[in-house]
Design an enzyme around this catalytic site. Sequence first.
Site, PDB file in Angstrom:
ATOM      1  N   ARG A  85      -7.776 -25.332 -16.999  1.00 35.01           N
ATOM      2  CA  ARG A  85      -7.053 -25.338 -18.093  1.00 35.01           C
ATOM      3  C   ARG A  85      -7.367 -24.195 -19.167  1.00 35.01           C
ATOM      4  NH1 ARG A  85     -10.257 -30.550 -19.954  1.00 35.01           N
ATOM      5  NH2 ARG A  85     -11.277 -28.824 -20.787  1.00 35.01           N
ATOM      6  N   LYS A 186      -7.319 -25.579 -25.698  1.00 28.27           N
ATOM      7  CA  LYS A 186      -9.542 -25.369 -26.145  1.00 28.27           C
ATOM      8  C   LYS A 186      -9.435 -24.906 -26.863  1.00 28.27           C
ATOM      9  CE  LYS A 186     -13.201 -27.847 -24.005  1.00 28.27           C
ATOM     10  NZ  LYS A 186     -13.369 -28.918 -24.741  1.00 28.27           N
TER      11      LYS A 186
HETATM   12  C1  LIG Z   1     -13.680 -30.923 -24.403  1.00 33.15           C
HETATM   13  C2  LIG Z   1     -12.058 -31.800 -24.943  1.00 33.15           C
HETATM   14  C3  LIG Z   1     -12.373 -33.204 -24.460  1.00 33.15           C
HETATM   15  C4  LIG Z   1     -13.203 -33.155 -23.511  1.00 33.15           C
HETATM   16  O1  LIG Z   1     -12.117 -32.858 -22.141  1.00 33.15           O
HETATM   17  P1  LIG Z   1     -12.915 -32.869 -20.677  1.00 33.15           P
HETATM   18  O2  LIG Z   1     -12.594 -31.845 -20.029  1.00 33.15           O
HETATM   19  O3  LIG Z   1     -13.562 -34.138 -20.317  1.00 33.15           O
HETATM   20  O4  LIG Z   1     -14.483 -31.957 -21.179  1.00 33.15           O
HETATM   21  C5  LIG Z   1     -11.290 -34.164 -24.913  1.00 33.15           C
HETATM   22  N1  LIG Z   1     -11.061 -33.505 -26.687  1.00 33.15           N
HETATM   23  C6  LIG Z   1     -11.559 -32.169 -26.791  1.00 33.15           C
HETATM   24  C7  LIG Z   1     -10.430 -32.239 -28.322  1.00 33.15           C
HETATM   25  C8  LIG Z   1     -11.559 -31.570 -26.511  1.00 33.15           C
HETATM   26  O5  LIG Z   1     -11.566 -29.772 -26.430  1.00 33.15           O
END
Ligand SMILES: *Cc1c(COP(=O)(O)O)cnc(C)c1O
Length: 341
Positions: A85, A186
Site C-alpha cells: 500500500r 495514506k
Molecule cells: C490507515 C487508515 C485506515 C485503516 O487501514 P488499516 O490498514 O486497516 O490500518 C482506514 N482509513 C484511513 C483513512 C486510514 O488512513
Amino acid sequence: MAKTRPEDLDWNNLGFKYHDLPFRWVDKFQDGKWQGGQLTSDSTITFNEAAEELHYGQEIFEGLKAYRRKDGGINLFRPDQNAKRMTKSAERLLMEPYPEDKFIEAVKQVVLANQEFVPPYGSGGTLYLRPFMMGTQSIVGVAPSETYEFRIYATPVGAYVKGLNPMPYVISDYDRAAPYGTGQAKTAGNYASSLMPSLLAKKAGFADALYLDPKEHKYIDEFGGANFFGITKDGQFQTPKSDSILPSITKHSILKIAADLGLDPIETKIPIDNIDQFAEAGAMGTAAVISPVGSLTYQDKKYSFGNEKEAGPITQKLYDTLTGIQFGDLEDKYNWTIKLS
Ligand SMILES: *Cc1c(COP(=O)(O)O)cnc(C)c1O
C-alpha cells in the site's frame, strides 16, 4: 527529548501516545538511489526550510503493529500489505517507492531493536509501528521532490478505544477527500482536512465523524482513520465500496473472516438513508482494531444499534477472531502473521 525506558511504562494503561524509544529506521533517497538504511537513536529530523513536504505536502505513511504472543514471542500482522500500500501511495503522490522487501526487513529490525517495548501478552497493548516518507528537496516551484527520507518509528500503545465499548458517531457535513482526489492514498493531507470535522464532532459530544461519499453525499464512505462496516438484520456483513476511501488491511482481513463465519460479506454502496437495515455497526483499522458504533446521528436524527451499551454478538465474534489470529491464539490459516521471535 528524554528516551522512554521500559520501567517508565504502565503496560495496562498505555493510551495512544508517542514514546521516544531507543531505535528507529532511517534511509535516504539521493543521487537517484536509496542509500541502504540503518537503525538510529536520533528521533529528530533536520531539513531545509524550503523542503517539499513542509509546503506541498509530499508525505505518506503507514501503520501496523507488533503483538506479544502467550509464549513470549512476537508476531507481525501482514506487513507485506503495508509495504504494497505504501508503494501505491508513493505512486499517487509521485514519490520514490521504498523497496517492499526492504520495508519488511526494516520493520523487523525496528521491532527487534525495541523488543523490550512490545507490551506483555494479555495487557491489550501492542507496539505500534509508523513507517513514513517525505519529500526533502528544497523547492519553491511546485514539482515532485528528487530526494526523500524514509523512516519507521515505534511506540507502545494500548487499545485505541478501550474494550468493546460502543461509541456515538455523527455524519459530517465535510469531506475528508475529493471524489477523484487522494482518498485511496495514506497521506498527511487527508488527515489535515479531517481535523476540523473531527473536532466539531467531539465538541458536539460524539466520538468522531463518519464521512459520506464526497460526490453525492448519499453513501457511507469511512471514518477519518478507519473503514466502516454494518451487519444487516439478517446477518450479512457489508462494507462500503468507494473510490475515495483508504483500502484498509483490517477490512480485507475481516472480509475473509466474515466469509469463514458464513456472513456472506459484500463490499457495496451503502446509502445513508438505509442505515436502519443494520443491527450492528463498527469501525475497522489497525489503530481502531474493531470499534463498535453505538449510534449514528445524521441530520439531527439519531439511529441506535442494539442497546448502545455492549457490542453486538457478530461484532464481538469478528473482534475475537481477528485479535486471536494477531496474538497467535487462533489458527492462522491464511499465513497472515510472521513470527519474529
Ligand atoms: C490507515 C487508515 C485506515 C485503516 O487501514 P488499516 O490498514 O486497516 O490500518 C482506514 N482509513 C484511513 C483513512 C486510514 O488512513
